[in-house]
Each structure stands twice: as structure tokens, then as C-alpha cells.
Design an enzyme around this catalytic site. Structure first.
Site, PDB file in Angstrom:
ATOM      1  N   SER A 127       5.667  -7.447   3.029  1.00 48.33           N
ATOM      2  CA  SER A 127       6.465  -7.691   4.226  1.00 48.33           C
ATOM      3  C   SER A 127       7.179  -9.046   4.171  1.00 48.33           C
ATOM      4  O   SER A 127       6.787  -9.937   3.410  1.00 48.33           O
ATOM      5  CB  SER A 127       5.553  -7.647   5.449  1.00 48.33           C
ATOM      6  OG  SER A 127       4.614  -8.696   5.345  1.00 48.33           O
ATOM      7  N   GLU A 165      12.278  -3.630  11.035  1.00 47.70           N
ATOM      8  CA  GLU A 165      11.669  -2.580  10.215  1.00 47.70           C
ATOM      9  C   GLU A 165      10.466  -1.988  10.961  1.00 47.70           C
ATOM     10  O   GLU A 165       9.609  -2.735  11.442  1.00 47.70           O
ATOM     11  CB  GLU A 165      11.195  -3.193   8.895  1.00 47.70           C
ATOM     12  CG  GLU A 165      10.593  -2.182   7.951  1.00 47.70           C
ATOM     13  CD  GLU A 165      10.124  -2.808   6.650  1.00 47.70           C
ATOM     14  OE1 GLU A 165       9.382  -3.801   6.684  1.00 47.70           O
ATOM     15  OE2 GLU A 165      10.500  -2.276   5.587  1.00 47.70           O
ATOM     16  N   LYS A 185      -3.425  -8.330  -7.731  1.00 48.30           N
ATOM     17  CA  LYS A 185      -4.211  -8.102  -6.509  1.00 48.30           C
ATOM     18  C   LYS A 185      -3.570  -6.952  -5.733  1.00 48.30           C
ATOM     19  O   LYS A 185      -2.505  -7.106  -5.140  1.00 48.30           O
ATOM     20  CB  LYS A 185      -4.265  -9.345  -5.615  1.00 48.30           C
ATOM     21  CG  LYS A 185      -5.374  -9.174  -4.564  1.00 48.30           C
ATOM     22  CD  LYS A 185      -5.123  -9.824  -3.254  1.00 48.30           C
ATOM     23  CE  LYS A 185      -4.180  -9.181  -2.318  1.00 48.30           C
ATOM     24  NZ  LYS A 185      -4.632  -7.933  -1.664  1.00 48.30           N
ATOM     25  N   TRP A 240       0.796  -1.233   0.000  1.00 46.31           N
ATOM     26  CA  TRP A 240       0.000   0.000   0.000  1.00 46.31           C
ATOM     27  C   TRP A 240       0.827   1.281   0.000  1.00 46.31           C
ATOM     28  O   TRP A 240       0.284   2.370   0.006  1.00 46.31           O
ATOM     29  CB  TRP A 240      -0.927   0.028   1.228  1.00 46.31           C
ATOM     30  CG  TRP A 240      -0.251  -0.382   2.515  1.00 46.31           C
ATOM     31  CD1 TRP A 240      -0.368  -1.593   3.124  1.00 46.31           C
ATOM     32  CD2 TRP A 240       0.650   0.389   3.331  1.00 46.31           C
ATOM     33  NE1 TRP A 240       0.406  -1.625   4.267  1.00 46.31           N
ATOM     34  CE2 TRP A 240       1.040  -0.426   4.417  1.00 46.31           C
ATOM     35  CE3 TRP A 240       1.162   1.687   3.254  1.00 46.31           C
ATOM     36  CZ2 TRP A 240       1.914   0.014   5.412  1.00 46.31           C
ATOM     37  CZ3 TRP A 240       2.040   2.125   4.243  1.00 46.31           C
ATOM     38  CH2 TRP A 240       2.396   1.295   5.299  1.00 46.31           C
ATOM     39  N   CYS A 293      10.143   0.963   1.787  1.00 48.37           N
ATOM     40  CA  CYS A 293      10.943  -0.247   2.038  1.00 48.37           C
ATOM     41  C   CYS A 293      12.431   0.083   2.138  1.00 48.37           C
ATOM     42  O   CYS A 293      13.158  -0.539   2.895  1.00 48.37           O
ATOM     43  CB  CYS A 293      10.698  -1.262   0.930  1.00 48.37           C
ATOM     44  SG  CYS A 293      10.912  -0.556  -0.696  1.00 48.37           S
ATOM     45  N   GLU A 314      10.102  -8.757  -3.307  1.00 50.64           N
ATOM     46  CA  GLU A 314      10.651  -7.458  -2.886  1.00 50.64           C
ATOM     47  C   GLU A 314      10.124  -7.222  -1.484  1.00 50.64           C
ATOM     48  O   GLU A 314       8.938  -6.938  -1.305  1.00 50.64           O
ATOM     49  CB  GLU A 314      10.157  -6.336  -3.813  1.00 50.64           C
ATOM     50  CG  GLU A 314      10.578  -6.474  -5.252  1.00 50.64           C
ATOM     51  CD  GLU A 314      12.045  -6.191  -5.481  1.00 50.64           C
ATOM     52  OE1 GLU A 314      12.713  -5.708  -4.548  1.00 50.64           O
ATOM     53  OE2 GLU A 314      12.524  -6.484  -6.588  1.00 50.64           O
TER      54      GLU A 314
HETATM   55  P1  NAD Z   1       1.939  -7.115   3.550  1.00 47.22           P
HETATM   56  O1  NAD Z   1       2.896  -8.233   3.415  1.00 47.22           O
HETATM   57  O2  NAD Z   1       1.068  -7.061   4.729  1.00 47.22           O
HETATM   58  O3  NAD Z   1       0.924  -7.115   2.295  1.00 47.22           O
HETATM   59  C1  NAD Z   1       1.384  -7.043   0.968  1.00 47.22           C
HETATM   60  C2  NAD Z   1       0.360  -7.697   0.061  1.00 47.22           C
HETATM   61  O4  NAD Z   1       0.275  -9.081   0.363  1.00 47.22           O
HETATM   62  C3  NAD Z   1      -1.048  -7.137   0.196  1.00 47.22           C
HETATM   63  O5  NAD Z   1      -1.645  -7.045  -1.081  1.00 47.22           O
HETATM   64  C4  NAD Z   1      -1.752  -8.201   1.032  1.00 47.22           C
HETATM   65  O6  NAD Z   1      -3.135  -8.258   0.813  1.00 47.22           O
HETATM   66  C5  NAD Z   1      -1.076  -9.462   0.535  1.00 47.22           C
HETATM   67  N1  NAD Z   1      -1.131 -10.612   1.458  1.00 47.22           N
HETATM   68  C6  NAD Z   1      -1.208 -10.595   2.823  1.00 47.22           C
HETATM   69  N2  NAD Z   1      -1.246 -11.862   3.302  1.00 47.22           N
HETATM   70  C7  NAD Z   1      -1.152 -12.681   2.229  1.00 47.22           C
HETATM   71  C8  NAD Z   1      -1.120 -14.101   2.074  1.00 47.22           C
HETATM   72  N3  NAD Z   1      -1.191 -14.927   3.116  1.00 47.22           N
HETATM   73  N4  NAD Z   1      -1.004 -14.598   0.835  1.00 47.22           N
HETATM   74  C9  NAD Z   1      -0.930 -13.790  -0.239  1.00 47.22           C
HETATM   75  N5  NAD Z   1      -0.975 -12.437  -0.160  1.00 47.22           N
HETATM   76  C10 NAD Z   1      -1.087 -11.899   1.062  1.00 47.22           C
HETATM   77  O7  NAD Z   1       2.777  -5.790   3.357  1.00 47.22           O
HETATM   78  P2  NAD Z   1       2.262  -4.281   3.451  1.00 47.22           P
HETATM   79  O8  NAD Z   1       2.023  -3.963   4.891  1.00 47.22           O
HETATM   80  O9  NAD Z   1       1.166  -4.063   2.469  1.00 47.22           O
HETATM   81  O10 NAD Z   1       3.525  -3.472   2.920  1.00 47.22           O
HETATM   82  C11 NAD Z   1       4.585  -3.105   3.726  1.00 47.22           C
HETATM   83  C12 NAD Z   1       5.782  -4.008   3.478  1.00 47.22           C
HETATM   84  O11 NAD Z   1       6.132  -4.004   2.107  1.00 47.22           O
HETATM   85  C13 NAD Z   1       7.020  -3.515   4.208  1.00 47.22           C
HETATM   86  O12 NAD Z   1       7.684  -4.579   4.828  1.00 47.22           O
HETATM   87  C14 NAD Z   1       7.885  -2.938   3.098  1.00 47.22           C
HETATM   88  O13 NAD Z   1       9.249  -2.912   3.372  1.00 47.22           O
HETATM   89  C15 NAD Z   1       7.528  -3.822   1.951  1.00 47.22           C
HETATM   90  N6  NAD Z   1       7.809  -3.164   0.662  1.00 47.22           N
HETATM   91  C16 NAD Z   1       8.903  -3.569  -0.052  1.00 47.22           C
HETATM   92  C17 NAD Z   1       9.236  -2.950  -1.254  1.00 47.22           C
HETATM   93  C18 NAD Z   1      10.461  -3.377  -2.044  1.00 47.22           C
HETATM   94  O14 NAD Z   1      10.591  -2.961  -3.187  1.00 47.22           O
HETATM   95  N7  NAD Z   1      11.354  -4.166  -1.491  1.00 47.22           N
HETATM   96  C19 NAD Z   1       8.433  -1.909  -1.731  1.00 47.22           C
HETATM   97  C20 NAD Z   1       7.324  -1.521  -0.987  1.00 47.22           C
HETATM   98  C21 NAD Z   1       7.028  -2.168   0.211  1.00 47.22           C
END
Ligand code: NAD
Length: 492
Positions: free
Chosen positions: A231, A385, A177, A153, A286, A252
Site C-alpha cells: 500500500s 483505492e 518477507k 497478499w 493493484c 509498486e
Molecule cells: P500493506 O502495505 O499493508 O503490506 C504489504 C507488505 O508490507 C506486507 O508484507 C506487510 O507485512 C509489510 N509491512 C506492513 N507494514 C510495514 C512496515 N512498517 N515496514 C515494513 N513492512 C511493512 O499492503 P497489502 O494490504 O498487503 O497489499 C495491498 C496493497 O498492495 C494495495 O494498495 C495494492 O494496490 C498494492 N499492490 C500493488 C501492486 C503493484 O504492482 N503496484 C501489486 C499488488 C498489490
């Protein structure tokens, strides 16, 4: 679009009427209810993507033809920049100028991959030298197939573009998604793809919750490639799921990136980059340089300037002019960051600045820019983080010590170094165990350069040519010259 998903070139009725609320983080009010797609919706989307891939409607086009669609998408995004930027502010909370960068970069990503799609036509195959003249070998690149993309997000539309644009350029079809926290610009992207005339099934977008729609997409046997940003815990689940079908995956994930500041730097410049490195997008980045290591000789002076400058940051709703720090994305994130600060203090850290909800804000998930000091290297707050406007600052004695402290992390996404000594910067840049290194700056990101991390920050690289490779298979074709002799036992 109520209870609908963008599947097979149109808005298709969702399998259930379950919905979730999308909140404006500046007001805590509901903007819109969005359908919580389930396994059935994902099945329909993957089926459409599979058919569009298998019938060659997309992969059978030339790179120039696919590039033309991507350019059209870029043009429509450019035309709608204003409206999409405002939507991103509403949904995510970020300051308007940052939302505008995101949307401009989103269009830029489609343009960039349009060019790479065109270039694919120029190198249809590559000859490989083999040490037997009776044989001739060549390599061709082909799309991986149906790609599933799951995104976070923090940069909602840009993260979609980082996956959709290279996947479509490569000739893959896709199911996207978006995060349930910020799905609005992804829904707009469906309309944009539609207006661009993208063939049915090439891009399908299903909104939904992670444990339901996200899980169904990552488990789907007809998905050939999974591209995930989010994450570490979710990335780990996705990797375990993908292991079942040996899916091609790219991840990522998170970071706790260091920024090493040497004593010969210009303190004002250092303070500017430190603040940008951790406070832009409310620190929900991130690659945020959230661990700042400062040479002991300038530590007191730099810390003082950082505290003073951080207190000048204008906090407010993202649509208000002059605001540099908006609200955190939602209540859950706000609570997480607040609890992290409390935990840091319990571990012995000092709050040198911030740490509280700013005065005058009764609604909205606002938090002051926060600076923590007196932190132990093995403490939770230094190692984990936080994903909020919280920077940990620590002094160091020598270059060697700074490198060791910087690399003492399970993450390896980004790292930054600042010094007037170019040779030192180069040395430290090479010593960092991170996929992205900035010298004398922090955060600037270009679509042409690879993006991704080492260690628990992920697997693979997005952006640039590396981003396109993510969605391509490498196939060798070896031919035998029929005029030559061959026997089973004597090869030559
Ligand atoms: P998150 O892992 O909670 O969610 C990311 C996505 O995964 C969402 O669309 C969510 O609905 C989906 N998801 C959640 N549980 C799932 C499951 N069991 N199976 C499949 N999909 C599932 O992460 P967030 O809170 O949305 O984003 C923050 C994280 O993203 C931070 O850790 C950040 O560092 C990372 N991030 C990394 C980069 C990069 O380029 N390395 C870029 C942006 C964000």
C-alpha cells in the site's frame, strides 16, 4: 516448520515462539499458525544473505549457472502446480482457475529470468565512445548486493517470483518477507529452492508482521536494495526508512485506474472487460480498473448491461467449480471495503448493484460485486483505492474531458481505453498519466513487459528487462593509455 524460518539453506529455529494465525477466508477457520519473525530472525537472514553475496558463491557464478538454478525452481513449481494452486486458494480465497494462472505465471517468471541471466553472459561489457582517444571507457553491470523483498497478499506466490527471480538472475542474494495474511506459498517456495539445491544463504525467507519483521528488514543497514509491493502508506514509511541509509528502492504501490469507454465500442465486449477489470481476484488487484468512464451516449445502456451481468457472477469458495468471485482475503479487508461503500453512499453515491453480503453465506468474507454511480469527481470513493469488488461508474461528454477525468488522480499505475477508432485509442493511451495502458482490454499482464506506476503508484518498473535492471548496478570503467602523455593542466 513450526517456529522456523528458512535461513542460510535450512530451517532455522525462530528467535521467539510468537505466532500469528493464517485464516481460510472462505471458512474463517485457522489453517495454520506461523512464526512471527522478529529483528533477530531478520538479522540472521540478512547475515546469511550478506555472506553468500560477499563470498561470491552466487554472484561469482556465470549467468548460465544461475539460470540453471532458476530453471530448476521453475520445473519444481510446474511439477507442484496443482498442490500450490490449491494452497493459494486456501490461503487467499481466489477462485482455483485464477490461482492456477498465478502458479503457472510464477513458474513462467523463473523461466523468463533464467533466460535473462543466461543473456547477461553474452554482454559482459559495453564500450562507450568518449571524445578523447587517449581514453577508453566501458560499462559493466553488477548485482546490487543483498536485496530485501516485502510483498502483499493479493498474488502471494507470483509477487514473490516477480522479485526473487530477477534478483537471483542478477546475482543478488535475498531476504523475502511475505505478507502475514498469506505466507503459505512463500514457505513452499523455501522448500522448492532447497530442492533445487540453491546455495546456502542465496534466498532466505522470514515470515512475520509488517511493523516487526518488515520494519526490521527495511531498516537493516546490510540490505543494499529494498523491493516493496504494497500500500501507499507502507510504501511511504519504507521510503522514509530507506532514506536513512540511502538504500536503492523500488516501490509498486496502489492505484485507482480508469477505464475509458467510448460510444463506438461493442457494449457486450466492454461489459466483459469492465467486469474482469474490477471483479477478478475479488477486485484486490493493484491495477484494477475501478473507475469506469463511459461516453454519455451509451451510459444508460451500458450501465444496465453491467448491472445485469454482474448479478450473474457466481459467488462461492474458490475451490468450487464455476465460481468467479471468492471471499475477500480476511475480516479486516472485508470491513474496509464495506466501510468504503458506506462512505461512498454518505457522499451521495448510489448503489446500482451489490453492496451486501450475498445471501446463503454465513461464513466467509463474501461480498456481492458492487456498482456505484452518481459520484462526484472529488469524492473520496472516486479518488481512493478500495481494493475490493467495487466499481465506480461515471459518464463523460468529450474525449478531452475523459482524459482529464482519468488523469485527475494521485495514482498512475494503469489505465484502459476501449473504442473501435484505433487513432483515438492511441491518442488517449499516450495522454494517460499511467505506467501501464491497455487498449480494448484490461489487466492482461506479460512477464516480458514492464510493470509499474507513475505518481503515488510507485517508483521503478518490475518485469521484463526493466525488472532485471532493478537488481543491477551500472559501473563505468575508464582506462588511460599509458603510452600517451598527460599533464595536470593541459588535458590535450
Ligand atoms: P500493506 O502495505 O499493508 O503490506 C504489504 C507488505 O508490507 C506486507 O508484507 C506487510 O507485512 C509489510 N509491512 C506492513 N507494514 C510495514 C512496515 N512498517 N515496514 C515494513 N513492512 C511493512 O499492503 P497489502 O494490504 O498487503 O497489499 C495491498 C496493497 O498492495 C494495495 O494498495 C495494492 O494496490 C498494492 N499492490 C500493488 C501492486 C503493484 O504492482 N503496484 C501489486 C499488488 C498489490
Amino acid at each position: 516448520m513450526e517456529n522456523k524460518h528458512y535461513i542460510n539453506g535450512g530451517w532455522r529455529q525462530a528467535a521467539s515462539s510468537n505466532r500469528f494465525s493464517v485464516i481460510n477466508p472462505a471458512t474463517e477457520l485457522v489453517i495454520q499458525e506461523v512464526n512471527a519473525g522478529n529483528k533477530e530472525d531478520i538479522d540472521a537472514a540478512v547475515k546469511a544473505a550478506r555472506e553468500a553475496f560477499d563470498n561470491g558463491a552466487w554472484s561469482g557464478l556465470t549467468g548460465v549457472e544461475r539460470g540453471a538454478y532458476l530453471r530448476k525452481i521453475g520445473d519444481i513449481i510446474t511439477r507442484r502446480t496443482e498442490e500450490l494452486s490449491q494452497l493459494e486458494v486456501l490461503d487467499n480465497g481466489k477462485p482455483y482457475p485464477e490461482a492456477k494462472w498465478d502458479i503457472e505465471d510464477t513458474a513462467g517468471t523463473f523461466y523468463y529470468y533464467a533466460t535473462l541471466a543466461e543473456e547477461l553472459d553474452k554482454t559482459p561489457s559495453q564500450e562507450i565512445a568518449v571524445p578523447d582517444e587517449r581514453f577508453n571507457s566501458s560499462v559493466i553491470k553488477q548485482p546490487v548486493g543483498v536485496a530485501g523483498a516485502i510483498i502483499p497478499w493479493n498474488f502471494p506466490m507470483l509477487m514473490a517470483a516477480w522479485k526473487v527471480a530477477p534478483a537471483l538472475a542478477a546475482g543478488c542474494t535475498m531476504v523475502l518477507k511475505p505478507s502475514e495474511v498469506t505466507p503459505l506459498t512463500a514457505l513452499a517456495l523455501a522448500d522448492i529452492a532447497h530442492e533445487a539445491g540453491l546455495p546456502a544463504g542465496v534466498l532466505n525467507i522470514v515470515t512475520g508482521l509488517g511493523h516487526e519483521a518488515g520494519k526490521a528488514l527495511s531498516e537493516h543497514p546490510d540490505v543494499d536494495k529494498l523491493a516493496f509491493t504494497g500500500s501507499v502508506p507502507t510504501g511511504s514509511k519504507i521510503m522514509a526508512t530507506a532514506a536513512h541509509d540511502i538504500k536503492n528502492i523500488s516501490l509498486e504501490l496502489g492505484g485507482k485506474s480508469p477505464f475509458v469507454i467510448f460510444e463506438d465500442c461493442d457494449i457486450d465486449k466492454a461489459v466483459e472487460w469492465i467486469m474482469f477489470g474490477i471483479f477478478w481476484n475479488q477486485g484486490q488487484v493493484c491495477s484494477a480498473t475501478s473507475r469506469v468512464l463511459v461516453a454519455k451516449a451509451i451510459y444508460p445502456q451500458l450501465l444496465q448491461r453491467l448491472i445485469e451481468e454482474s448479478q450473474k457472477i457466481i459467488i462461492g469458495p474458490g475451490d468450487k467449480e464455476g465460481v468467479l468471485l471468492g471471499p475477500l482475503v480476511n475480516h479486516q479487508q472485508y470491513q474496509k471495503v464495506k466501510e468504503a461503500i458506506v462512505r461512498g453512499v454518505e457522499e451521495g453515491a448510489t448503489i446500482a448493484a451489490g453492496g451486501e453480503r450475498p445471501t446463503g453465506f454465513d461464513q466467509g468474507y463474501y461480498l456481492q460485486p458492487t456498482i456505484l454511480t452518481d459520484i462526484a469527481e472529488d469524492s473520496w470513493i472516486w479518488q481512493e483505492e478500495i481494493f475490493g469488488p467495487v466499481v465506480c461508474v461515471k459518464p463523460f461528454d468529450t474525449e478531452q474531458q475523459a482524459i482529464m477525468m482519468a488523469n485527475n488522480s494521485k495514482f498512475g499505475l494503469a489505465a484502459a481505453v476501449m473504442s473501435k477508432d484505433e487513432a483515438r485509442c492511441e491518442r488517449v493511451a499516450k495522454a494517460f498519466r499511467a505506467g501501464i495502458v491497455w487498449i480494448n482490454c484490461s489487466q492482461p499482464t506479460f512477464v516480458e513487459a514492464p510493470w509499474g506506476g507513475m505518481k503515488r503508484s510507485g517508483i521503478g518498473r518490475e518485469l521484463g528487462r526493466w525488472g532485471l535492471e532493478n537488481y543491477l548496478e551500472t559501473k563505468q570503467i575508464t582506462r588511460f593509455d599509458n603510452n600517451q602523455a598527460w599533464s595536470w593542466y593541459i588535458k590535450k
